[in-house]
Motif scaffolding. Sequence first.
Motif, mmCIF file in Angstrom:
data_model
loop_
_atom_site.group_PDB
_atom_site.id
_atom_site.type_symbol
_atom_site.label_atom_id
_atom_site.label_comp_id
_atom_site.label_asym_id
_atom_site.label_seq_id
_atom_site.Cartn_x
_atom_site.Cartn_y
_atom_site.Cartn_z
ATOM 1 N N ALA A 102 13.209 -44.761 53.883
ATOM 2 C CA ALA A 102 12.165 -45.791 53.915
ATOM 3 C C ALA A 102 12.347 -46.714 55.114
ATOM 4 N N VAL A 103 13.583 -47.105 55.399
ATOM 5 C CA VAL A 103 13.846 -47.964 56.563
ATOM 6 C C VAL A 103 13.491 -47.227 57.854
ATOM 7 N N LEU A 104 13.882 -45.955 57.963
ATOM 8 C CA LEU A 104 13.541 -45.172 59.151
ATOM 9 C C LEU A 104 12.030 -45.051 59.315
ATOM 10 N N ASP A 105 11.326 -44.900 58.218
ATOM 11 C CA ASP A 105 9.871 -44.813 58.268
ATOM 12 C C ASP A 105 9.274 -46.091 58.840
ATOM 13 N N HIS A 106 9.863 -47.233 58.502
ATOM 14 C CA HIS A 106 9.389 -48.500 59.068
ATOM 15 C C HIS A 106 9.762 -48.623 60.540
ATOM 16 N N ILE A 107 10.984 -48.236 60.892
ATOM 17 C CA ILE A 107 11.405 -48.318 62.292
ATOM 18 C C ILE A 107 10.475 -47.507 63.181
ATOM 19 N N LEU A 108 10.093 -46.318 62.706
ATOM 20 C CA LEU A 108 9.273 -45.412 63.508
ATOM 21 C C LEU A 108 7.779 -45.569 63.236
ATOM 22 N N LYS A 109 7.418 -46.506 62.371
ATOM 23 C CA LYS A 109 6.009 -46.820 62.103
ATOM 24 C C LYS A 109 5.188 -45.568 61.770
ATOM 25 N N GLY A 110 5.744 -44.758 60.864
ATOM 26 C CA GLY A 110 5.011 -43.587 60.409
ATOM 27 C C GLY A 110 5.253 -42.331 61.219
ATOM 28 N N ARG A 111 6.034 -42.415 62.307
ATOM 29 C CA ARG A 111 6.371 -41.203 63.078
ATOM 30 C C ARG A 111 7.668 -40.593 62.539
ATOM 31 N N PHE A 112 7.727 -40.470 61.242
ATOM 32 C CA PHE A 112 8.963 -40.045 60.599
ATOM 33 C C PHE A 112 8.659 -39.010 59.535
ATOM 34 N N PHE A 113 9.524 -38.009 59.428
ATOM 35 C CA PHE A 113 9.410 -37.043 58.337
ATOM 36 C C PHE A 113 10.793 -36.803 57.753
ATOM 37 N N VAL A 114 10.809 -36.325 56.520
ATOM 38 C CA VAL A 114 12.059 -36.154 55.784
ATOM 39 C C VAL A 114 12.242 -34.684 55.444
ATOM 40 N N GLY A 115 13.450 -34.193 55.628
ATOM 41 C CA GLY A 115 13.785 -32.847 55.204
ATOM 42 C C GLY A 115 14.843 -32.873 54.121
ATOM 43 N N PHE A 116 14.763 -31.923 53.199
ATOM 44 C CA PHE A 116 15.779 -31.754 52.168
ATOM 45 C C PHE A 116 16.319 -30.329 52.249
ATOM 46 N N ALA A 117 17.633 -30.189 52.152
ATOM 47 C CA ALA A 117 18.266 -28.872 52.188
ATOM 48 C C ALA A 117 19.325 -28.805 51.093
ATOM 49 N N ARG A 118 19.760 -27.586 50.793
ATOM 50 C CA ARG A 118 20.677 -27.383 49.677
ATOM 51 C C ARG A 118 22.138 -27.310 50.091
ATOM 52 N N GLY A 119 22.454 -26.824 51.277
ATOM 53 C CA GLY A 119 23.836 -26.778 51.743
ATOM 54 C C GLY A 119 24.527 -25.477 51.405
ATOM 55 N N TYR A 120 24.908 -24.718 52.437
ATOM 56 C CA TYR A 120 25.492 -23.402 52.202
ATOM 57 C C TYR A 120 26.953 -23.290 52.656
ATOM 58 N N GLN A 121 27.532 -24.370 53.193
ATOM 59 C CA GLN A 121 28.887 -24.283 53.726
ATOM 60 C C GLN A 121 29.858 -25.017 52.806
ATOM 61 N N SER A 122 30.679 -24.268 52.102
ATOM 62 C CA SER A 122 31.523 -24.836 51.051
ATOM 63 C C SER A 122 32.555 -25.823 51.574
ATOM 64 N N ARG A 123 33.018 -25.650 52.806
ATOM 65 C CA ARG A 123 34.065 -26.544 53.326
ATOM 66 C C ARG A 123 33.659 -28.006 53.192
ATOM 67 N N TRP A 124 32.410 -28.291 53.551
ATOM 68 C CA TRP A 124 32.021 -29.696 53.484
ATOM 69 C C TRP A 124 31.154 -30.021 52.274
ATOM 70 N N VAL A 125 30.376 -29.075 51.763
ATOM 71 C CA VAL A 125 29.569 -29.354 50.569
ATOM 72 C C VAL A 125 30.471 -29.698 49.391
ATOM 73 N N ARG A 126 31.546 -28.932 49.212
ATOM 74 C CA ARG A 126 32.445 -29.204 48.097
ATOM 75 C C ARG A 126 33.249 -30.478 48.315
ATOM 76 N N THR A 127 33.616 -30.758 49.553
ATOM 77 C CA THR A 127 34.422 -31.952 49.841
ATOM 78 C C THR A 127 33.591 -33.226 49.713
ATOM 79 N N ILE A 128 32.443 -33.257 50.374
ATOM 80 C CA ILE A 128 31.627 -34.472 50.362
ATOM 81 C C ILE A 128 30.827 -34.584 49.067
ATOM 82 N N GLY A 129 30.494 -33.452 48.455
ATOM 83 C CA GLY A 129 29.749 -33.476 47.199
ATOM 84 C C GLY A 129 30.625 -33.367 45.971
ATOM 85 N N GLN A 130 31.905 -33.767 46.090
ATOM 86 C CA GLN A 130 32.850 -33.577 44.992
ATOM 87 C C GLN A 130 32.475 -34.368 43.742
#
Length: 394
Positions: A102-130
């Motif tokens: 939401a803050v980025l959307d305000h900074i860019l005044k609507g020139r912003f889009f959001v992506g969502f991904a699932r994560g396929y690399q266990s080294r960091w998905v398991r560590t950061i998503g513990q």
Amino acid sequence: MYPSLPVVDEDERHRMRPVGRSVERYAKAIDGLVDIVKGADELGYWGMSFIEHHLHSEGFEVGPCPGIMNAWLGPYAKRMRLGQLGYVMSAQHPLRVAEEAAVLDHILKGRFFVGFARGYQSRWVRTIGQHYDSAATLMERDTAAQAAADERNQKIFRELVDIVVKAWTETSFSYDGEFFKVPFPYDGIDDYPAFPCAEQFGARGEIDREHRVRQISVVPAPYQQPHPPVFVTSSGTPESARWAAKRGFNCGYFAPMEHAVAQNAAYLEGASETGRRIAPGQNQLLLRFGHVGKTREDALRKVERYIVPPFDNFYRYFFPRLFSSEASSTFERMMATGMVIAGTVDDVKRQVAAIYEQIPFEYFGIVSHYALEPKEEFLEDIDLFATKIACEFD
């Protein structure tokens, strides 16, 4: 953009290990992004995205903070949008993502889009998503353990995306999820001393009659209403594309054409199930590695130098079936996947036309391991693509 740190050759990558922590190489790489954003904006590109990947000591995907890149680089463009493909929700805090976006959307005044991904690399998905006991998603789901890991990742992903959307679109809300509660504990926060202020000035429903916090209100609301454009990346099961269509999200595919065709069909089915009729390729993105050269030899040299090394050293371990052809070299196996468009302007026109004959995608994305490819060569690629190729498909 897959931020990557360049080396002269693999011997230098070995000598500098871990090059991902090289201050000099990283600083030089991101400095060049300013000129790339300005150039892409002037050429009329719709948008530029960054990925989220962590802990890449080898230096092939140094992209831990895509939102920060959007905030920094967005003001250097006048029209082009900035975003990510995307926030990896199996390792993210959904309320923090909602706030940051939401803050980025305000900074860019609507020139912003959001992506969502699932994560396929266990080294960091398991560590950061513990905190979710996250498991990485996998293209291969042959065993019961692989199928269970993928199902858990999918459940975490969908639940947290659901929370982000609620945070954007509802003035206040509660959520009793399997992996995340809003508020926490879900039966109310009873030690919030400023409840009189919330009762008088806060969102309706936040405080119950016993003065407990029963809902939360995420601020600010997005600049774009009801929220920024959303892209979900899906390179695996068609069910992901069907789900994205039902939610009204755009869906992107970084996969061979036979998989993209199946996902396009699933996307259309999902849209139809919600009562929306859309055309083939509408609201969908196809991602491809791309190099355009003044000669075919020049373009193929770029493939050999800037695409083959990360695949030869890293990605092939994650996608063994993708590289299971009997071709003798990584270069030949890469070209056999159909995920590379390369050649002269006329060559690439024909390659894109062949794709569009199957599915006329609304969005077409060029993937780059900048700065493995030097800035000047990358700018040449995107200039030729915009001025000689993309204009043919308006």
